[in-house]
Design a protein around this motif. Structure first.
Motif, PDB file in Angstrom:
ATOM      1  N   GLY A 156     -17.303  -1.062 -12.404  1.00  0.00           N
ATOM      2  CA  GLY A 156     -17.074  -2.266 -13.791  1.00  0.00           C
ATOM      3  C   GLY A 156     -15.387  -2.645 -13.452  1.00  0.00           C
ATOM      4  N   VAL A 157     -15.318  -3.582 -14.365  1.00  0.00           N
ATOM      5  CA  VAL A 157     -14.061  -4.377 -14.309  1.00  0.00           C
ATOM      6  C   VAL A 157     -12.558  -3.407 -14.525  1.00  0.00           C
ATOM      7  N   ALA A 158     -12.764  -2.372 -15.298  1.00  0.00           N
ATOM      8  CA  ALA A 158     -11.450  -1.526 -15.542  1.00  0.00           C
ATOM      9  C   ALA A 158     -11.393  -0.854 -14.243  1.00  0.00           C
ATOM     10  N   SER A 159     -12.098  -0.395 -13.486  1.00  0.00           N
ATOM     11  CA  SER A 159     -12.045   0.041 -12.058  1.00  0.00           C
ATOM     12  C   SER A 159     -11.658  -0.791 -11.100  1.00  0.00           C
ATOM     13  N   PHE A 160     -12.068  -2.064 -11.409  1.00  0.00           N
ATOM     14  CA  PHE A 160     -11.574  -3.268 -10.474  1.00  0.00           C
ATOM     15  C   PHE A 160     -10.187  -3.382 -10.725  1.00  0.00           C
ATOM     16  N   GLN A 161      -9.640  -3.600 -11.890  1.00  0.00           N
ATOM     17  CA  GLN A 161      -8.248  -3.741 -12.112  1.00  0.00           C
ATOM     18  C   GLN A 161      -7.280  -2.779 -11.183  1.00  0.00           C
ATOM     19  N   LEU A 162      -7.757  -1.449 -11.519  1.00  0.00           N
ATOM     20  CA  LEU A 162      -6.863  -0.315 -10.800  1.00  0.00           C
ATOM     21  C   LEU A 162      -7.007  -0.423  -9.416  1.00  0.00           C
ATOM     22  N   GLU A 163      -8.283  -0.710  -8.897  1.00  0.00           N
ATOM     23  CA  GLU A 163      -8.258  -0.767  -7.417  1.00  0.00           C
ATOM     24  C   GLU A 163      -7.636  -2.161  -6.882  1.00  0.00           C
ATOM     25  N   PHE A 164      -7.442  -3.156  -7.677  1.00  0.00           N
ATOM     26  CA  PHE A 164      -6.695  -4.273  -7.182  1.00  0.00           C
ATOM     27  C   PHE A 164      -5.207  -3.956  -7.303  1.00  0.00           C
ATOM     28  N   LEU A 165      -4.815  -3.165  -8.289  1.00  0.00           N
ATOM     29  CA  LEU A 165      -3.317  -2.918  -7.945  1.00  0.00           C
ATOM     30  C   LEU A 165      -2.973  -1.955  -6.777  1.00  0.00           C
ATOM     31  N   ASP A 166      -4.021  -1.257  -6.345  1.00  0.00           N
ATOM     32  CA  ASP A 166      -3.998  -0.194  -5.360  1.00  0.00           C
ATOM     33  C   ASP A 166      -3.960  -0.994  -3.979  1.00  0.00           C
ATOM     34  N   ALA A 167      -4.999  -2.070  -4.011  1.00  0.00           N
ATOM     35  CA  ALA A 167      -4.929  -2.958  -2.939  1.00  0.00           C
ATOM     36  C   ALA A 167      -3.659  -3.516  -2.651  1.00  0.00           C
ATOM     37  N   LEU A 168      -3.211  -4.236  -3.688  1.00  0.00           N
ATOM     38  CA  LEU A 168      -1.664  -4.927  -3.701  1.00  0.00           C
ATOM     39  C   LEU A 168      -0.809  -3.933  -2.951  1.00  0.00           C
ATOM     40  N   SER A 169      -0.613  -2.826  -3.201  1.00  0.00           N
ATOM     41  CA  SER A 169       0.163  -1.948  -2.755  1.00  0.00           C
ATOM     42  C   SER A 169       0.204  -1.302  -1.419  1.00  0.00           C
ATOM     43  N   THR A 170      -1.164  -1.522  -0.894  1.00  0.00           N
ATOM     44  CA  THR A 170      -1.569  -0.661   0.285  1.00  0.00           C
ATOM     45  C   THR A 170      -2.163  -1.694   1.634  1.00  0.00           C
ATOM     46  N   LEU A 171      -2.480  -2.908   1.079  1.00  0.00           N
ATOM     47  CA  LEU A 171      -2.929  -3.809   2.194  1.00  0.00           C
ATOM     48  C   LEU A 171      -2.044  -4.274   2.917  1.00  0.00           C
ATOM     49  N   SER A 172      -2.089  -3.905   4.337  1.00  0.00           N
ATOM     50  CA  SER A 172      -1.040  -4.223   5.639  1.00  0.00           C
ATOM     51  C   SER A 172      -1.217  -5.693   5.504  1.00  0.00           C
ATOM     52  N   GLU A 173      -0.261  -6.350   6.036  1.00  0.00           N
ATOM     53  CA  GLU A 173      -0.278  -8.030   6.216  1.00  0.00           C
ATOM     54  C   GLU A 173      -1.186  -8.164   7.293  1.00  0.00           C
ATOM     55  N   GLU A 174      -1.324  -6.973   8.730  1.00  0.00           N
ATOM     56  CA  GLU A 174      -2.154  -7.527   9.540  1.00  0.00           C
ATOM     57  C   GLU A 174      -3.712  -7.329   9.099  1.00  0.00           C
ATOM     58  N   GLU A 175      -3.808  -6.471   8.500  1.00  0.00           N
ATOM     59  CA  GLU A 175      -5.326  -6.690   7.823  1.00  0.00           C
ATOM     60  C   GLU A 175      -5.588  -7.541   6.986  1.00  0.00           C
ATOM     61  N   ALA A 176      -4.889  -7.872   6.034  1.00  0.00           N
ATOM     62  CA  ALA A 176      -5.238  -9.057   5.472  1.00  0.00           C
ATOM     63  C   ALA A 176      -5.604 -10.501   6.144  1.00  0.00           C
ATOM     64  N   GLU A 177      -4.561 -10.683   7.097  1.00  0.00           N
ATOM     65  CA  GLU A 177      -4.599 -11.775   7.813  1.00  0.00           C
ATOM     66  C   GLU A 177      -5.908 -11.966   8.499  1.00  0.00           C
ATOM     67  N   SER A 178      -6.575 -10.694   8.778  1.00  0.00           N
ATOM     68  CA  SER A 178      -7.786 -10.935   9.552  1.00  0.00           C
ATOM     69  C   SER A 178      -8.847 -11.280   8.605  1.00  0.00           C
ATOM     70  N   PHE A 179      -8.668 -11.547   7.445  1.00  0.00           N
ATOM     71  CA  PHE A 179      -9.665 -11.831   6.562  1.00  0.00           C
ATOM     72  C   PHE A 179      -9.351 -13.132   5.836  1.00  0.00           C
ATOM     73  N   TYR A 180      -8.358 -13.659   6.055  1.00  0.00           N
ATOM     74  CA  TYR A 180      -7.796 -14.915   5.576  1.00  0.00           C
ATOM     75  C   TYR A 180      -8.814 -16.088   5.856  1.00  0.00           C
ATOM     76  N   ARG A 181      -9.304 -16.738   4.873  1.00  0.00           N
ATOM     77  CA  ARG A 181     -10.098 -17.995   4.924  1.00  0.00           C
ATOM     78  C   ARG A 181      -9.047 -19.126   4.518  1.00  0.00           C
ATOM     79  N   MET A 182      -8.432 -19.793   5.418  1.00  0.00           N
ATOM     80  CA  MET A 182      -7.481 -20.658   4.881  1.00  0.00           C
ATOM     81  C   MET A 182      -7.484 -21.668   6.020  1.00  0.00           C
ATOM     82  N   GLU A 183      -7.352 -22.846   5.288  1.00  0.00           N
ATOM     83  CA  GLU A 183      -7.748 -24.463   6.182  1.00  0.00           C
ATOM     84  C   GLU A 183      -6.619 -25.224   5.791  1.00  0.00           C
ATOM     85  N   TRP A 184      -5.941 -25.888   6.898  1.00  0.00           N
ATOM     86  CA  TRP A 184      -4.867 -26.834   6.861  1.00  0.00           C
ATOM     87  C   TRP A 184      -5.682 -27.941   6.759  1.00  0.00           C
ATOM     88  N   LEU A 185      -5.722 -29.059   5.792  1.00  0.00           N
ATOM     89  CA  LEU A 185      -6.321 -30.325   5.749  1.00  0.00           C
ATOM     90  C   LEU A 185      -5.262 -31.218   6.485  1.00  0.00           C
TER      91      LEU A 185
END
Length: 259
Positions: free
Chosen positions: A230-259
């Protein structure tokens, strides 16, 4: 993100009463240092000391907006990035007047809002429920128009986020709809963008795009871990992800497009 965690920028957040705690914890999670100061007697000093300033008008008043203007002008003198989050733009005439006052007296580096809020600043009328505004407009077209008219960097958030300075435009498709089911995630995003601008003032559009993408990937990771709870757990997991997600791991999932 690695640079942000090393530099630990001080982010002066003049945000709304509903989200103060969540914003502070979210900024700490990414490696920034939040400070919340609202009194007119000290905001200019705090803004001078900060690496970026966030102005969020979620719960506006004459006194708060006056303090925001003092802080914004102090930040302008120091060359410090100023981010405006026009929460609920279009909901009331008072709120619209307060936004207009800030834009008149402070040089804003970046405005972050949903399509309805950005459209309201431009004078367009959409559907408003409380402080949530909606409008049926192409977000890329809207963002470019806003950047040209307001002479600042624009971020329009939604299913697809758009960042533009009027000439360069980036779209980001990271994130998850559960972000809309937790109070304060949009407001925290304003603080995260402030932190990214604080450490990369030379290429602000790139900084904003990377901040949005990182934030979105963190939300995707949080949902994957909390979807069955549920969303309460999502909130906690989100804060955890912000604190532990590495730059390299995040970049591998970026869906970014320059127009």
């Amino acid at each position: 993100m690695s640079t942000l965690r090393q530099q630990n920028p001080l982010i002066h957040c003049m945000t709304n009463l509903v989200v103060t705690n969540f914003t502070a914890n979210g900024l700490l999670a990414i490696g920034a240092s939040p400070v919340m100061a609202y009194a007119k007697e000290e905001t200019h000093e705090m803004a001078e000391a900060a690496d970026a300033l966030l102005l969020n008008i979620g719960t506006p008043s004459e006194t708060v907006v006056e303090s925001m203007i003092h802080a914004g002008q102090a930040a302008n003198k120091k060359g410090t990035p100023v981010i405006l989050d026009p929460v609920g733009a279009g909901a009331t005439s008072f709120r619209n007047e307060m936004i207009a006052r800030i834009l008149q007296h402070v040089d804003i580096t970046l405005i972050r809002g949903n399509a309805g809020e950005i459209a309201a600043i431009l004078g367009e009328v959409g559907t408003v429920k409380g402080v949530d505004a909606q409008i049926k407009t192409d977000p890329v077209v809207l963002a470019k128009r806003a950047a040209e008219e307001l002479k600042t960097l624009i971020v329009v958030t939604g299913e697809q986020d758009v960042v533009t300075d009027g000439s360069r435009t980036v779209t980001i498709k990271n994130g998850h709809e559960w972000l809309t089911r937790v109070v304060g995630t949009g407001c925290l995003l304003g603080g995260v963008l402030a932190a990214y601008l604080a450490i990369n003032r030379d290429d602000k559009i790139k900084a904003a795009a990377e901040g949005l993408a990182y934030y979105g990937v963190a939300a995707e990771r949080a949902y994957a871990k909390a979807s069955d709870r549920g969303v309460a757990s999502f909130q906690l997991e989100f804060l955890d992800a912000l604190s532990t997600l590495s730059e390299e791991e995040a970049e591998s999932f970026y869906r970014m497009e320059w127009l």
